[in-house]
Design an enzyme around this catalytic site. Sequence first.
Site, PDB file in Angstrom:
ATOM      1  CE  LYS A 193     -44.287  60.198  59.913  1.00  0.00           C
ATOM      2  NZ  LYS A 193     -43.802  60.459  58.544  1.00  0.00           N
TER       3      LYS A 193
ATOM      4  CB  THR B  74     -34.806  61.824  45.027  1.00  0.00           C
ATOM      5  OG1 THR B  74     -33.829  61.707  46.055  1.00  0.00           O
ATOM      6  CG2 THR B  74     -34.181  61.429  43.697  1.00  0.00           C
TER       7      THR B  74
ATOM      8  CG  PHE C 187     -25.432  62.521  47.915  1.00  0.00           C
ATOM      9  CD1 PHE C 187     -25.764  62.001  46.666  1.00  0.00           C
ATOM     10  CD2 PHE C 187     -25.233  63.892  48.029  1.00  0.00           C
ATOM     11  CE1 PHE C 187     -25.878  62.831  45.551  1.00  0.00           C
ATOM     12  CE2 PHE C 187     -25.345  64.733  46.928  1.00  0.00           C
ATOM     13  CZ  PHE C 187     -25.666  64.200  45.687  1.00  0.00           C
TER      14      PHE C 187
ATOM     15  CD  GLU D  31     -34.005  53.706  54.639  1.00  0.00           C
ATOM     16  OE1 GLU D  31     -34.242  52.634  55.228  1.00  0.00           O
ATOM     17  OE2 GLU D  31     -34.734  54.183  53.749  1.00  0.00           O
TER      18      GLU D  31
ATOM     19  N   GLY E 247     -32.584  46.681  47.103  1.00  0.00           N
ATOM     20  CA  GLY E 247     -33.953  47.105  47.383  1.00  0.00           C
ATOM     21  C   GLY E 247     -33.906  48.450  48.069  1.00  0.00           C
TER      22      GLY E 247
ATOM     23  CB  CYS F 257     -33.108  55.483  47.510  1.00  0.00           C
ATOM     24  SG  CYS F 257     -33.553  56.353  49.006  1.00  0.00           S
TER      25      CYS F 257
ATOM     26  CE  LYS G  63     -37.921  57.436  45.875  1.00  0.00           C
ATOM     27  NZ  LYS G  63     -37.625  58.797  45.485  1.00  0.00           N
TER      28      LYS G  63
ATOM     29  NE  ARG H  54     -39.735  53.298  52.466  1.00  0.00           N
ATOM     30  CZ  ARG H  54     -39.439  54.586  52.650  1.00  0.00           C
ATOM     31  NH1 ARG H  54     -40.029  55.502  51.920  1.00  0.00           N
ATOM     32  NH2 ARG H  54     -38.561  54.948  53.557  1.00  0.00           N
TER      33      ARG H  54
HETATM   34  C1  UGA Z   1     -28.882  54.616  48.928  1.00  0.00           C
HETATM   35  C2  UGA Z   1     -27.514  55.258  48.678  1.00  0.00           C
HETATM   36  O1  UGA Z   1     -26.473  54.446  49.192  1.00  0.00           O
HETATM   37  C3  UGA Z   1     -27.425  56.658  49.302  1.00  0.00           C
HETATM   38  O2  UGA Z   1     -26.228  57.276  48.918  1.00  0.00           O
HETATM   39  C4  UGA Z   1     -28.595  57.498  48.789  1.00  0.00           C
HETATM   40  O3  UGA Z   1     -28.605  58.790  49.365  1.00  0.00           O
HETATM   41  C5  UGA Z   1     -29.892  56.812  49.136  1.00  0.00           C
HETATM   42  O4  UGA Z   1     -29.920  55.504  48.516  1.00  0.00           O
HETATM   43  C6  UGA Z   1     -31.013  57.676  48.633  1.00  0.00           C
HETATM   44  O5  UGA Z   1     -31.133  57.873  47.416  1.00  0.00           O
HETATM   45  O6  UGA Z   1     -31.706  58.304  49.452  1.00  0.00           O
HETATM   46  P1  UGA Z   1     -29.916  53.157  50.934  1.00  0.00           P
HETATM   47  O7  UGA Z   1     -31.040  52.862  50.007  1.00  0.00           O
HETATM   48  O8  UGA Z   1     -30.234  53.553  52.313  1.00  0.00           O
HETATM   49  O9  UGA Z   1     -28.992  54.345  50.325  1.00  0.00           O
HETATM   50  O10 UGA Z   1     -29.038  51.844  51.070  1.00  0.00           O
HETATM   51  P2  UGA Z   1     -27.676  51.197  50.533  1.00  0.00           P
HETATM   52  O11 UGA Z   1     -26.832  50.909  51.703  1.00  0.00           O
HETATM   53  O12 UGA Z   1     -27.075  51.986  49.447  1.00  0.00           O
HETATM   54  O13 UGA Z   1     -28.201  49.805  49.979  1.00  0.00           O
HETATM   55  C7  UGA Z   1     -29.213  49.722  48.994  1.00  0.00           C
HETATM   56  C8  UGA Z   1     -29.420  48.295  48.552  1.00  0.00           C
HETATM   57  O14 UGA Z   1     -28.308  47.850  47.788  1.00  0.00           O
HETATM   58  C9  UGA Z   1     -29.580  47.284  49.685  1.00  0.00           C
HETATM   59  O15 UGA Z   1     -30.638  46.396  49.364  1.00  0.00           O
HETATM   60  C10 UGA Z   1     -28.247  46.563  49.733  1.00  0.00           C
HETATM   61  O16 UGA Z   1     -28.358  45.254  50.209  1.00  0.00           O
HETATM   62  C11 UGA Z   1     -27.856  46.589  48.267  1.00  0.00           C
HETATM   63  N1  UGA Z   1     -26.402  46.479  48.035  1.00  0.00           N
HETATM   64  C12 UGA Z   1     -25.562  47.496  48.402  1.00  0.00           C
HETATM   65  C13 UGA Z   1     -25.891  45.340  47.439  1.00  0.00           C
HETATM   66  O17 UGA Z   1     -26.638  44.413  47.076  1.00  0.00           O
HETATM   67  N2  UGA Z   1     -24.540  45.270  47.209  1.00  0.00           N
HETATM   68  C14 UGA Z   1     -23.686  46.256  47.566  1.00  0.00           C
HETATM   69  O18 UGA Z   1     -22.468  46.118  47.314  1.00  0.00           O
HETATM   70  C15 UGA Z   1     -24.215  47.391  48.186  1.00  0.00           C
END
Ligand code: UGA
Length: 425
Positions: free
Chosen positions: A35, A118, A147, A150, A252, A255, A258, A322
């Site tokens: 990497k 985290t 916060f 992705e 899913g 984050c 988990k 993931r």
């Molecule tokens: C999430 C948080 O949004 C970030 O603030 C946080 O820093 C991050 O986890 C982390 O702990 O590192 P992420 O997992 O990249 O970020 O993605 P999100 O955009 O939040 O979506 C997560 C999941 O929720 C996806 O599967 C998405 O489809 C789902 N989701 C999101 C819904 O089903 N409905 C919604 O209204 C929003």
Amino acid sequence: MRIAVFGAGYVGLVTGACFAELGHDVAVRDVVAEKIDALRRGEVPIHEEGLEDLLERNRERLRFTTGVDEAIEGAEVVYVAVGTPPTYSGDADLSAVWTVVDELPRVDRRIVFAMKSTVPVGTGRTVRHRLDERGFENVGYVSNPEFTAEGTAVRDFLHPDRIVIGAFDGADADVVERLHAGIDAPVIRCDVASAEMIKLAANAALVTRISFINEIANVCEATGADVLTVAKGIGLDRRIGSSFLRAGIGFGGSCFPKDSLALKQLAANSGYNFQLLNAVIEVNELQKRRVIGKRERRLGTLRGKKVALLGLAFKPGTDDMREAPSLVLAGRLLAVGAHVSAWDPVADGGVLLDGVEIAATALEAVDGADAAVLVTEWPELRDLDWAEAGARMRKKLIVDGRNMLDPVELRALGFEYEGIGRAVE
Ligand code: UGA
């Protein structure tokens, strides 16, 4: 300032690249030599909007290494951005964090050890003890959670809603706050345990909203209401707000699943039954499986039927698989004897999707299918030639797991369209 970042995953690379963008000198260290070699050659191992540009633009301020001493040399702040995956018990696996703590060499200046990974509440206190045991009183400890989501991580890092800095010593918090100079956001300075809890509680609040709207969607289906209209109607209430009210086939990613499990176990370990969070997790598990039940009601047994999964990544804009709902869908479909094809513009699933036929295009995936399930809301799927897709399918059945498509348009093309929480015609 000079910074070392331990871990060149999503969080580590974004942290390193963004601090370099803010003008700091950054050394990113990872144990995986391939990497590091790739990063030195200018290759970016992950798909993250804007990251490649940022790394390229700040080349002079970024170094990549496998060496601990080389990374630490001259650093004032050492960031920990290693993985903390769940163990069998659902607790976070902190072994990579402990390795960094134990590898830290003795230095004859003050440095700040800043936690980006985290971790459970209480980790900072335990790390502090370990540092003290090693006689590292000159190493300060700060919790500075991320916060970033992705796909928007670079923007989230450089334009955050807030910066949280939990410290045992105000001087260490000052150092970390200075690092963020140039970012316009409120800064919350607090104790270490509260900073750790802010991270877990923020994710718990977000997943609670998702499971809430998914349950509302399920009740909408049973009663003839439309969840999109309902979400709009409640989201305009300023006390509620409109974000994270998109109903679908569940959350899913690396984050949410988990971190919600880790908070649930953290509470359980301290003798508290976090009932609301338990329900949120359970609702999410059921939500992924509901789609299969829907198909069975339409098609009878799925044995021998072909089902196309459109989109595999846990959300658009990433190749991350993931805890992707697609994995549960594929697993369940294969278990009931269906033939499963799948397509995603970037994610391939690899061995995780053993037994699934990966198609080169979405149209190829739906060829001869008895049903299609839109799993990830990729724009490519909105723009798909649905007339052609329908012509290729054996049965024009579609479950829109993200409520992205236009039901009127699809029904006009002869599809039997079903969304999540939308009236079925
Ligand atoms: C999430 C948080 O949004 C970030 O603030 C946080 O820093 C991050 O986890 C982390 O702990 O590192 P992420 O997992 O990249 O970020 O993605 P999100 O955009 O939040 O979506 C997560 C999941 O929720 C996806 O599967 C998405 O489809 C789902 N989701 C999101 C819904 O089903 N409905 C919604 O209204 C929003």
